[in-house]
Design a protein around this motif. Structure first.
Motif, short mmCIF file in Angstrom:
data_model
loop_
_atom_site.label_atom_id
_atom_site.label_comp_id
_atom_site.label_asym_id
_atom_site.label_seq_id
_atom_site.Cartn_x
_atom_site.Cartn_y
_atom_site.Cartn_z
N ARG A 46 -112.67 -32.41 -76.15
CA ARG A 46 -112.36 -31.08 -75.61
C ARG A 46 -112.12 -31.07 -74.12
NH1 ARG A 46 -116.30 -25.76 -76.38
NH2 ARG A 46 -114.92 -25.12 -78.05
N GLY A 47 -112.70 -32.05 -73.42
CA GLY A 47 -112.64 -32.07 -71.96
C GLY A 47 -113.83 -31.33 -71.37
N ILE A 48 -114.21 -31.68 -70.14
CA ILE A 48 -115.34 -31.05 -69.45
C ILE A 48 -114.97 -30.85 -67.99
CG2 ILE A 48 -117.77 -31.26 -68.77
CD1 ILE A 48 -118.16 -33.23 -71.11
N ASP A 49 -115.15 -29.63 -67.50
CA ASP A 49 -114.97 -29.35 -66.08
C ASP A 49 -116.29 -29.37 -65.32
OD1 ASP A 49 -112.10 -28.86 -66.01
OD2 ASP A 49 -112.53 -27.07 -67.20
N VAL A 50 -117.36 -28.93 -65.98
CA VAL A 50 -118.66 -28.86 -65.32
C VAL A 50 -119.76 -29.10 -66.35
CG1 VAL A 50 -118.74 -26.35 -65.55
CG2 VAL A 50 -120.17 -27.46 -63.83
N ILE A 51 -120.77 -29.85 -65.95
CA ILE A 51 -121.97 -30.07 -66.77
C ILE A 51 -123.13 -29.35 -66.11
CG2 ILE A 51 -123.65 -31.78 -67.59
CD1 ILE A 51 -121.38 -33.80 -67.74
N GLN A 52 -123.84 -28.56 -66.89
CA GLN A 52 -125.07 -27.90 -66.43
C GLN A 52 -126.25 -28.61 -67.08
OE1 GLN A 52 -125.33 -23.57 -66.84
NE2 GLN A 52 -127.48 -23.75 -67.41
N GLY A 53 -127.08 -29.24 -66.27
CA GLY A 53 -128.26 -29.94 -66.77
C GLY A 53 -129.51 -29.10 -66.57
N CYS A 54 -130.23 -28.85 -67.65
CA CYS A 54 -131.42 -27.99 -67.62
C CYS A 54 -132.67 -28.86 -67.74
CB CYS A 54 -131.38 -26.97 -68.76
SG CYS A 54 -129.84 -26.03 -68.86
N ASN A 55 -133.48 -28.92 -66.69
CA ASN A 55 -134.68 -29.73 -66.76
C ASN A 55 -135.81 -28.93 -67.41
OD1 ASN A 55 -135.67 -27.97 -64.75
ND2 ASN A 55 -136.67 -29.61 -63.65
N PRO A 56 -136.92 -29.56 -67.83
CA PRO A 56 -137.25 -30.98 -67.69
C PRO A 56 -136.54 -31.85 -68.73
CG PRO A 56 -139.05 -29.83 -68.82
CD PRO A 56 -138.04 -28.79 -68.44
N PRO A 57 -136.40 -33.16 -68.45
CA PRO A 57 -136.81 -33.87 -67.24
C PRO A 57 -135.69 -33.87 -66.20
CG PRO A 57 -135.99 -35.44 -68.82
CD PRO A 57 -135.88 -34.09 -69.48
N ASP A 58 -135.98 -34.42 -65.05
CA ASP A 58 -134.98 -34.53 -63.99
C ASP A 58 -134.18 -35.83 -64.15
OD1 ASP A 58 -135.81 -32.16 -62.87
OD2 ASP A 58 -137.15 -33.11 -61.42
N LEU A 80 -114.04 -17.24 -65.25
CA LEU A 80 -114.10 -18.67 -65.56
C LEU A 80 -113.12 -19.03 -66.67
CD1 LEU A 80 -117.99 -19.19 -65.48
CD2 LEU A 80 -116.35 -19.67 -63.65
N LYS A 81 -112.05 -18.26 -66.77
CA LYS A 81 -111.10 -18.42 -67.88
C LYS A 81 -110.60 -19.87 -68.00
CE LYS A 81 -106.81 -16.55 -69.80
NZ LYS A 81 -105.71 -15.57 -69.61
N GLY A 82 -110.76 -20.41 -69.22
CA GLY A 82 -110.25 -21.73 -69.53
C GLY A 82 -111.09 -22.90 -69.05
N LYS A 83 -112.14 -22.64 -68.27
CA LYS A 83 -112.98 -23.73 -67.79
C LYS A 83 -113.88 -24.25 -68.91
CE LYS A 83 -111.25 -23.66 -63.73
NZ LYS A 83 -110.37 -24.78 -63.31
#
Length: 417
Positions: free
Chosen positions: A114-126, A21-24
């Motif tokens: 910084r920039g964002i390539d992917v967001i990981q959302g951890c529930n709860p809540p949805d 995942l280099k640089g992501k």
């Protein structure tokens, strides 16, 4: 059984070969626990960094984690204030509204800085998909890290459905619809993502909450935790209404009053919204000398209790939520070679298998009987403990979760296309 447990060959990776995942640029959003206290998410974050990603985290502040920003192990942690834990519909609106406000502000701040390539959302809540959705217009991918099944969690907490339960169902559907990839903590959650969430099976990855065996090690037993008694039964986890601690207290009452056993001490490690109420219940029953609550405890206390106890206990009620959820405490007992007693639920049985005895559903008397059964059979406890430890080493520890975690990210980012 008192010698230190070897950590096997697993050491948490500082760098994953090939840096897949280099640089992501990864942003992880968590609402209900601060980092690095949330062990699952912290293991994910450290693994992503080892894979070459630039990792940022947004989470709430908490006791011992009051700094609004800090860098730990090369990971940027942005913390925000959060109202006290919700206890009703109005409380949930206040908590979720405040969290979404801060998550949105901090996300855009990170995006521009910084920039964002992917967001990981951890529930709860949805609801974290609402933070990610506008950024999808800029090509940002969304990964849903499915910690809890919220419609079932709501029903377990409030013992009803109604309007807010229907909202939970709607938010779950919208979350899955928004997600490019979903990470499930077990096979039951994976089936929910596919069948109830309508997700493509190729986009749902099982990433279990496996223990980090380089961290979770036995220490010399500390007899003071036994309060002068011969045996110690331990519980590690949240003190909430749905955790079934009241059923465990009923089991202790049966052991002490009916079975006339005064040689077993119970130690309950952890904090939570029901702690004060549970302490009052224990006092009312005259069991305070037999049941000790540590509250939220440092790692040293946790390891001491896990290392000293003879039997672990998991009293989570049998309901739709707990039947399909994997409990971290089970993994921790198994990692320290401890036999356990729990009620018979699908994912609890999958995780523990022969490392546990299974009491009848929500039956504190049967739980009490099975605790005594294990207490009186040290040879059986030892064999069950060895089985559990081997299962963690060979199948369930965090080392086995690294590949599916990286695969989920590469799928979302279309790196293998």
């Amino acid at each position: 059984m008192n010698a230190p447990v070897a950590s096997t060959d697993f050491e948490f990776p500082t760098e994953i070969p090939g840096l897949p995942l280099k640089g992501k640029k990864v942003l992880i959003v968590v609402e209900n626990l601060p980092l690095p206290f949330d062990r699952r998410v912290w293991q994910e974050a450290r693994t992503l960094k080892a894979a070459g990603a630039l990792v940022s985290i947004i989470c709430p502040t908490g006791k011992g984690y009051e700094k609004r920003f800090e860098v730990i192990d090369g990971i940027d942690i942005h913390r925000h204030p959060l109202p006290i834990e919700a206890s009703g519909a109005l409380g949930f609106l206040l908590e979720y509204g405040a969290a979404l406000f801060w998550e949105t502000v901090l996300t855009w701040k990170i995006f521009f800085k910084r920039g964002i390539d992917v967001i990981q959302g951890c529930n709860p809540p949805d609801l974290i998909f609402l933070v990610a959705l506008p950024l999808k217009l800029f090509g940002v991918k969304y990964i849903f890290d499915h910690h809890d099944i919220n419609p079932e969690l709501y029903e377990a907490k409030f013992d009803k459905r109604g309007f807010f339960w229907k909202l939970m169902v709607l938010f779950e559907k919208l979350t899955f619809k928004s997600a490019d990839v979903s990470m499930a903590t077990n096979q039951s959650y994976r089936q929910i993502a596919i069948e109830r969430g309508g997700m493509d099976p190729d986009k749902v990855f099982v990433v279990r909450s496996g223990p980090d065996l380089s961290r979770l090690k036995r220490v010399p037993p500390v007899d003071s935790w036994k309060n002068g008694r011969k045996y110690l039964v331990g519980y590690v986890g949240v003190m909430g209404d749905q955790e079934g601690i009241d059923l465990l207290i009923d089991a202790v009452e049966h052991i002490v009053r009916v079975k006339q056993r005064e040689d077993i001490q119970f130690c309950l490690v952890g904090g939570g919204p029901s702690l004060a109420k549970l302490k009052a219940l224990v006092a009312d029953k005259g069991l305070a000398d037999f049941i000790h609550f540590t509250g939220r405890a440092p790692d040293q206390d946790l390891f001491e209790v896990l290392s000293t106890m003879d039997v672990g206990v998991n009293p989570d009620r049998v309901n739709a939520m707990n039947d399909k959820s994997t409990m971290n405490k089970i993994m921790e007992y198994m990692s320290l070679e401890k036999a356990m007693v729990q009620f018979d639920v699908t994912e609890g049985r999958f995780s523990a298998q022969e490392a546990s005895l299974y009491a009848k559903a929500n039956d504190p008397v049967d739980m009490a009987d099975k605790i005594i059964e294990l207490i009186e059979d040290p040879a059986r406890r030892a064999e069950m403990g060895k089985f559990g430890r081997k299962r963690v080493e060979t199948e369930l520890n965090w080392g086995h979760q690294i590949a599916p975690l990286i695969a989920a990210y590469r799928k979302a980012l279309r790196l293998d296309a």
